[in-house]
Design a protein around this motif. Sequence first.
Motif, mmCIF file in Angstrom:
data_model
loop_
_atom_site.group_PDB
_atom_site.id
_atom_site.type_symbol
_atom_site.label_atom_id
_atom_site.label_comp_id
_atom_site.label_asym_id
_atom_site.label_seq_id
_atom_site.Cartn_x
_atom_site.Cartn_y
_atom_site.Cartn_z
ATOM 1 N N LYS A 126 -0.240 -28.460 -53.781
ATOM 2 C CA LYS A 126 -0.469 -28.360 -55.059
ATOM 3 C C LYS A 126 -2.963 -27.830 -55.585
ATOM 4 O O LYS A 126 -2.673 -26.974 -56.224
ATOM 5 C CB LYS A 126 -0.589 -29.668 -56.048
ATOM 6 C CG LYS A 126 1.176 -29.511 -56.035
ATOM 7 C CD LYS A 126 1.708 -29.342 -57.359
ATOM 8 C CE LYS A 126 1.605 -29.277 -58.624
ATOM 9 N NZ LYS A 126 2.619 -28.585 -59.106
ATOM 10 N N PRO A 130 -2.140 -24.437 -57.495
ATOM 11 C CA PRO A 130 -1.738 -25.521 -58.409
ATOM 12 C C PRO A 130 -0.664 -24.665 -59.390
ATOM 13 O O PRO A 130 -0.254 -25.229 -60.286
ATOM 14 C CB PRO A 130 -3.342 -25.232 -59.544
ATOM 15 C CG PRO A 130 -4.111 -23.762 -58.519
ATOM 16 C CD PRO A 130 -3.148 -23.890 -57.410
ATOM 17 N N GLY A 153 1.911 -35.126 -57.583
ATOM 18 C CA GLY A 153 1.680 -33.420 -57.642
ATOM 19 C C GLY A 153 3.231 -32.552 -57.944
ATOM 20 O O GLY A 153 3.117 -31.953 -58.393
#
Length: 347
Positions: A126, A130, A153
């Motif tokens: 992540k 992102p 995440g």
Amino acid sequence: MKALIDKLYSTSSLTKEEYTKLIQHHSGSDAEYLYSLAVKRRKEYYGTDVYIRGLIEFTNYCKNDCLYCGIRRSNKNTERYRLDKDDILACCEQGYGLGFRTFVLQGGEDPYFTDERICDIVSSIKSSYPDCAVTLSIGEKEHASYKAFFDAGADRYLLRHETADNNHYRKLHPSEMSPEHRKQCLYDLKAIGYQVGCGFMVGSPYQTAENLADDMMFLKEFRPHMVGIGPFISQHDTPFSDFESGTLDQTLFMLGLIRLTLPYVLLPSTTALGTIHPLGREKGVLAGANVVMPNLSPVSVRKKYLLYDNKICTGDEAAECKNCLQMRMRSIGYDVVSSRGDCAGIK
Ligand code: SAM
Ligand code: FES
């Protein structure tokens, strides 16, 4: 039968008896009619977009012993492997370059991958990517573990319920595994906030039309974001080696029913479907599916993740797999798109 299909199209719902009747007694032309409505419904939600997920099969060690599965712990003929964090990140790097925006980490239930290790891998992916979604498919865990992965995440979780009928479940699994716990996991995952996928095998040993109708009733009740289904395919080193595999027609029919029951759902046309028929994945999309999952695992380990016999795509590089699927989807008028491909929303 067409009246029942019309009812399903207009209300997204049938009774268990009606599902059973359709599954058991439909004709070829009923099936074609179902697919035409399933495609129409899917286009209302997702147009002609087909989402791709990069599948990383990162361990074939498994502490479980599901009777159908080639990587079950009792299969001494499976050569075991694990990818480490760097290997997994290298798969993601390659996948990102190819346009993947979802990575699916799938594996056996491997105690080596402690919660800490999984959280570390998820948070590393992540932080490097992102804009990507991370999906986990690593089996049954306790609520606290699922919560830790989510906090690290992870966005989505795939855990097929395998069959909604508890007696049928017990015929497919050793006694230490329970259908109640598996379903509890699904409810935990949803409560934590994951986009959750459940699903089942079509044509698994001892399965009846009524069992499949129960699966449909479970889907209606659980309302998952994703549903993974594929034909059961026998594997030569398992106790189910002599059972017939599920069929293409049976699987396509279930895909059509699922699309009309859960119009918004993310529905993959699976590798298993491509394994039982050379055009299985194309036909799956033409029966209502909208996701494909090319393999991003290193070619060196592909042949070791053999859940079932004759699995396709075990010799192809990730780029070849993606191009191949892109071409296949184009050939039927669909487009593979490079986006996270989130669920259109549970309605
Ligand atoms: N361990 C995780 C779990 O249990 O969810 C993920 C890996 S598991 C091997 C992934 C899926 O493979 C299972 O949910 C099952 O439905 C499917 N599978 C296993 N053996 C199969 C077979 N012989 N034919 C078709 N699908 C199979
Ligand atoms: Fe892998 Fe076609 S999807 S070679």
